[in-house]
Design an enzyme around this catalytic site. Structure first.
Site, PDB file in Angstrom:
ATOM      1  N   LYS A  82       0.264  -5.321   0.945  1.00 29.22           N
ATOM      2  CA  LYS A  82       0.199  -4.013   1.602  1.00 29.22           C
ATOM      3  C   LYS A  82      -1.191  -3.789   2.219  1.00 29.22           C
ATOM      4  O   LYS A  82      -1.302  -3.391   3.378  1.00 29.22           O
ATOM      5  CB  LYS A  82       0.517  -2.928   0.555  1.00 29.22           C
ATOM      6  CG  LYS A  82       0.696  -1.540   1.119  1.00 29.22           C
ATOM      7  CD  LYS A  82       1.568  -0.712   0.189  1.00 29.22           C
ATOM      8  CE  LYS A  82       0.797  -0.110  -0.969  1.00 29.22           C
ATOM      9  NZ  LYS A  82      -0.031   1.043  -0.555  1.00 29.22           N
ATOM     10  N   SER A  83      -2.229  -4.068   1.449  1.00 27.49           N
ATOM     11  CA  SER A  83      -3.596  -3.846   1.959  1.00 27.49           C
ATOM     12  C   SER A  83      -3.862  -4.689   3.197  1.00 27.49           C
ATOM     13  O   SER A  83      -4.435  -4.213   4.191  1.00 27.49           O
ATOM     14  CB  SER A  83      -4.627  -4.229   0.888  1.00 27.49           C
ATOM     15  OG  SER A  83      -4.566  -3.345  -0.185  1.00 27.49           O
ATOM     16  N   ARG A 137       4.271   2.707  -8.013  1.00 30.50           N
ATOM     17  CA  ARG A 137       3.872   1.776  -9.072  1.00 30.50           C
ATOM     18  C   ARG A 137       4.325   2.251 -10.456  1.00 30.50           C
ATOM     19  O   ARG A 137       4.522   1.447 -11.369  1.00 30.50           O
ATOM     20  CB  ARG A 137       2.357   1.542  -9.038  1.00 30.50           C
ATOM     21  CG  ARG A 137       1.897   0.948  -7.710  1.00 30.50           C
ATOM     22  CD  ARG A 137       0.549   0.269  -7.801  1.00 30.50           C
ATOM     23  NE  ARG A 137      -0.095   0.201  -6.498  1.00 30.50           N
ATOM     24  CZ  ARG A 137       0.194  -0.704  -5.552  1.00 30.50           C
ATOM     25  NH1 ARG A 137       1.111  -1.608  -5.764  1.00 30.50           N
ATOM     26  NH2 ARG A 137      -0.438  -0.688  -4.401  1.00 30.50           N
ATOM     27  N   ARG A 146      -2.058   8.984 -12.356  1.00 32.86           N
ATOM     28  CA  ARG A 146      -1.453   7.823 -13.035  1.00 32.86           C
ATOM     29  C   ARG A 146      -1.755   7.763 -14.519  1.00 32.86           C
ATOM     30  O   ARG A 146      -0.972   7.177 -15.274  1.00 32.86           O
ATOM     31  CB  ARG A 146      -1.869   6.520 -12.343  1.00 32.86           C
ATOM     32  CG  ARG A 146      -1.103   6.303 -11.069  1.00 32.86           C
ATOM     33  CD  ARG A 146      -1.246   4.909 -10.493  1.00 32.86           C
ATOM     34  NE  ARG A 146      -0.400   4.818  -9.317  1.00 32.86           N
ATOM     35  CZ  ARG A 146      -0.660   4.064  -8.245  1.00 32.86           C
ATOM     36  NH1 ARG A 146      -1.743   3.325  -8.211  1.00 32.86           N
ATOM     37  NH2 ARG A 146       0.168   4.051  -7.232  1.00 32.86           N
ATOM     38  N   ARG A 182      -4.332  -3.556   7.432  1.00 31.87           N
ATOM     39  CA  ARG A 182      -5.507  -3.994   8.201  1.00 31.87           C
ATOM     40  C   ARG A 182      -5.091  -4.854   9.383  1.00 31.87           C
ATOM     41  O   ARG A 182      -5.657  -4.749  10.470  1.00 31.87           O
ATOM     42  CB  ARG A 182      -6.475  -4.752   7.278  1.00 31.87           C
ATOM     43  CG  ARG A 182      -7.178  -3.815   6.279  1.00 31.87           C
ATOM     44  CD  ARG A 182      -7.726  -4.601   5.095  1.00 31.87           C
ATOM     45  NE  ARG A 182      -8.594  -3.813   4.228  1.00 31.87           N
ATOM     46  CZ  ARG A 182      -8.152  -2.983   3.275  1.00 31.87           C
ATOM     47  NH1 ARG A 182      -6.858  -2.808   3.071  1.00 31.87           N
ATOM     48  NH2 ARG A 182      -9.016  -2.331   2.503  1.00 31.87           N
ATOM     49  N   GLN A 211     -10.990   1.593   0.508  1.00 33.61           N
ATOM     50  CA  GLN A 211     -10.537   2.406   1.649  1.00 33.61           C
ATOM     51  C   GLN A 211     -11.731   3.068   2.328  1.00 33.61           C
ATOM     52  O   GLN A 211     -11.818   3.108   3.560  1.00 33.61           O
ATOM     53  CB  GLN A 211      -9.540   3.463   1.178  1.00 33.61           C
ATOM     54  CG  GLN A 211      -8.225   2.840   0.711  1.00 33.61           C
ATOM     55  CD  GLN A 211      -7.269   3.844   0.092  1.00 33.61           C
ATOM     56  OE1 GLN A 211      -7.628   5.003  -0.117  1.00 33.61           O
ATOM     57  NE2 GLN A 211      -6.060   3.409  -0.218  1.00 33.61           N
ATOM     58  N   ASP A 213      -4.832  -0.932  -9.215  1.00 34.55           N
ATOM     59  CA  ASP A 213      -3.408  -0.707  -8.923  1.00 34.55           C
ATOM     60  C   ASP A 213      -2.495  -1.328  -9.978  1.00 34.55           C
ATOM     61  O   ASP A 213      -1.297  -1.029 -10.019  1.00 34.55           O
ATOM     62  CB  ASP A 213      -3.048  -1.289  -7.545  1.00 34.55           C
ATOM     63  CG  ASP A 213      -3.691  -0.494  -6.411  1.00 34.55           C
ATOM     64  OD1 ASP A 213      -4.101   0.660  -6.642  1.00 34.55           O
ATOM     65  OD2 ASP A 213      -3.781  -1.036  -5.293  1.00 34.55           O
ATOM     66  N   GLY A 218      -2.207   6.531   1.538  1.00 32.45           N
ATOM     67  CA  GLY A 218      -3.643   6.812   1.465  1.00 32.45           C
ATOM     68  C   GLY A 218      -4.448   5.830   2.288  1.00 32.45           C
ATOM     69  O   GLY A 218      -5.436   6.189   2.942  1.00 32.45           O
TER      70      GLY A 218
HETATM   71  C1  S3P Z   1      -6.660  -0.069  -1.141  1.00 33.93           C
HETATM   72  C2  S3P Z   1      -7.696   0.311  -1.947  1.00 33.93           C
HETATM   73  C3  S3P Z   1      -7.506   0.963  -3.244  1.00 33.93           C
HETATM   74  C4  S3P Z   1      -6.104   0.760  -3.767  1.00 33.93           C
HETATM   75  C5  S3P Z   1      -5.074   1.041  -2.729  1.00 33.93           C
HETATM   76  C6  S3P Z   1      -5.251   0.116  -1.539  1.00 33.93           C
HETATM   77  C7  S3P Z   1      -6.956  -0.722   0.140  1.00 33.93           C
HETATM   78  O1  S3P Z   1      -7.744   2.344  -3.103  1.00 33.93           O
HETATM   79  O2  S3P Z   1      -5.879   1.583  -4.903  1.00 33.93           O
HETATM   80  O3  S3P Z   1      -3.772   0.853  -3.255  1.00 33.93           O
HETATM   81  O4  S3P Z   1      -6.034  -1.277   0.782  1.00 33.93           O
HETATM   82  O5  S3P Z   1      -8.124  -0.719   0.547  1.00 33.93           O
HETATM   83  P1  S3P Z   1      -9.217   2.990  -3.187  1.00 33.93           P
HETATM   84  O6  S3P Z   1      -9.998   2.480  -2.054  1.00 33.93           O
HETATM   85  O7  S3P Z   1      -8.987   4.469  -3.099  1.00 33.93           O
HETATM   86  O8  S3P Z   1      -9.741   2.565  -4.517  1.00 33.93           O
END
Ligand code: S3P
Length: 442
Positions: free
Chosen positions: A30-31, A399, A357, A35, A176, A326, A102
């Protein structure tokens, strides 16, 4: 079982498993998917993304980019993005909606701050409760004008352009936030530096290299710099590594279910994400990491996981938390079977994720008959406890839904997950894959 549709409230019933068997590849991380779409959009030319995550969150990123004038073609296992270049985004005619994501709202805000127009961006109820000051503060330092409810919550209105590079030390460990600042830095005059006291996932830095932006990292890894106003190469043909955070549910399922063996292929093993694997191995988890290779700067590997006797005490706090943030819900489920005690501290960030969580984990574990202590910044539980089938809640958190589906596999009797459809936020295929491993999911 039939496909679960988004936005339906569905209760899933899970019963005890026999042999758990599986051999499959998981959808893209996902991350990395978020990007890849964002970098593809601002690159010069076409990118063809394969194994792009099917997560609802990653579809939200594509929706937002389309609203900003980027052409995106979605085919099964191929997302074609026509990059518009660093100056090519256009003002959206509507408010951007990130849904539950987010990562989308925080990272895209960095790109939006670089645009000479105004964008309003928001998301679902959960997004509107999550803190955004962490990205608003640095973006204001760049020179962007930002309005937000209480200067902290979505909807956020961003008017950007004419940014001046900054040096910024995020007050919390957050990939993030780091990524938001580096993305804004691509649009700013001069060299932007993020000083990261606690390392977080580095997919943005890896991808900056892939698009030729040559980020500089100090020898100790703390300072990451990028020069703004350069043209970016497209990603071209890019295959996203499988999602380790999704794999985590199948890894723990295979470890704690009796007589299980699962092979997961082409999973991302970037060291900034693999603390869960180290921790599980440390307590006796039989996880063989095979065939490690590099794909587009990201390490990937196959995992062979077998049922294991888990034992030992785990005290997790400090820097390691960001690396497995996560995975804490599923780690807590694994710990119910541990001959030993799991203690998690310094994980206050969990309280501002898709749900609180810490609360969600503790509440559901208690519903399943587990004794667990709740801290403001973590939890503690001693394992070798019997999970009792119960009705648990997803708290609209993907999750949490998936972690407790795995708990249901080894619980006595039947476990019902109310709001099970939340899983589609990161892994729409989750219940089907679980059923394919030989479990009973109805
Ligand atoms: C993510 C960073 C994390 C993670 C989120 C994905 C990312 O969040 O918990 O699921 O893709 O950069 P934070 O940057 O708020 O820690």
């Amino acid at each position: 079982m039939s496909e679960i549709k988004n936005h339906e409230t569905t209760t899933i019933k899970i019963t005890t498993v026999g042999k758990l068997r599986g051999d499959f590849q998981l959808p893209g991380d996902k991350s990395i998917s978020h990007r890849s779409a964002m970098f593809a959009a601002i690159g010069d030319g076409q990118s063809r993304l394969r194994n792009y995550s099917s997560a609802r969150d990653c579809q939200s990123t594509l929706d937002c980019l389309e609203a900003l004038g980027v052409q995106v073609k979605r085919e099964p296992d191929l997302i074609t993005v026509e990059g518009v270049g660093i100056d090519g985004l256009r003002q959206a005619s509507q408010v951007l909606d990130v849904g539950n994501s987010g990562s989308t709202i925080r990272m895209l805000s960095g790109i939006l701050a670089g645009q000479n127009f105004t964008t309003e961006i928001t998301g679902d109820e959960s997004i509107q409760r999550r803190p955004m000051k962490r990205v608003i503060d640095p973006l204001r330092l760049f020179g962007a004008t930002i309005e937000a409810r209480d200067s902290n919550f979505a909807p956020i209105k961003i008017t950007g352009g004419n940014l001046k590079a900054i040096e910024y030390t995020p007050p919390i460990a957050s990939a993030q936030v780091k990524s938001c600042v580096l993305l804004a830095g691509l649009f700013a005059e001069g060299k932007t530096t993020v000083v990261e006291k606690t390392p977080t996932r580095n997919h943005t830095e890896v991808m900056l290299r892939e698009v030729g932006a040559s980020p500089e990292t100090s020898a100790d890894g703390e300072r990451i710099s990028v020069t703004g106003r350069q043209r970016l190469k497209p990603l071209g043909d890019y295959t996203v590594a499988g999602d380790l955070s999704s794999a985590a549910f199948f890894i723990v399922a295979a470890l704690i279910a009796p007589d299980a063996e699962i092979l997961l292929r082409h999973i991302g093993v970037n060291p900034s994400r693999t603390a869960l694997i180290d921790v599980l191995k440390q307590i006796g988890g039989q996880i063989e990491v095979e065939n490690q290779r590099l794909a587009h700067g990201e390490p990937v590997a196959d995992f062979l996981i077998r049922s294991s006797k888990l034992s030992g005490d785990l005290e997790l706090s400090g820097a390691v938390i960001a690396n497995l943030i996560d995975e804490i819900p599923i780690l807590a489920v694994a710990a119910t079977q541990l001959e030993g005690t799991l203690t998690i501290r310094d994980a206050r960030e969990l309280r501002v994720k898709e749900s609180d969580r810490i609360r969600s984990i503790v509440d559901n574990l208690r519903r399943m008959g587990i004794e667990v202590e709740e801290f403001d910044d973590g939890l503690r539980l001693t394992g070798k406890q019997t999970l009792k089938g119960a009705r648990v809640e997803s708290y609209s958190d993907h999750r949490i839904a998936m972690a407790f589906a795995v708990a249901g596999l080894i619980a006595t009797g039947e476990t019902e997950i109310a709001g099970a459809e939340a899983a589609s936020v990161s892994l729409p295929e989750f219940y089907n894959l679980l059923a394919r491993c030989g479990t009973s999911v109805q």
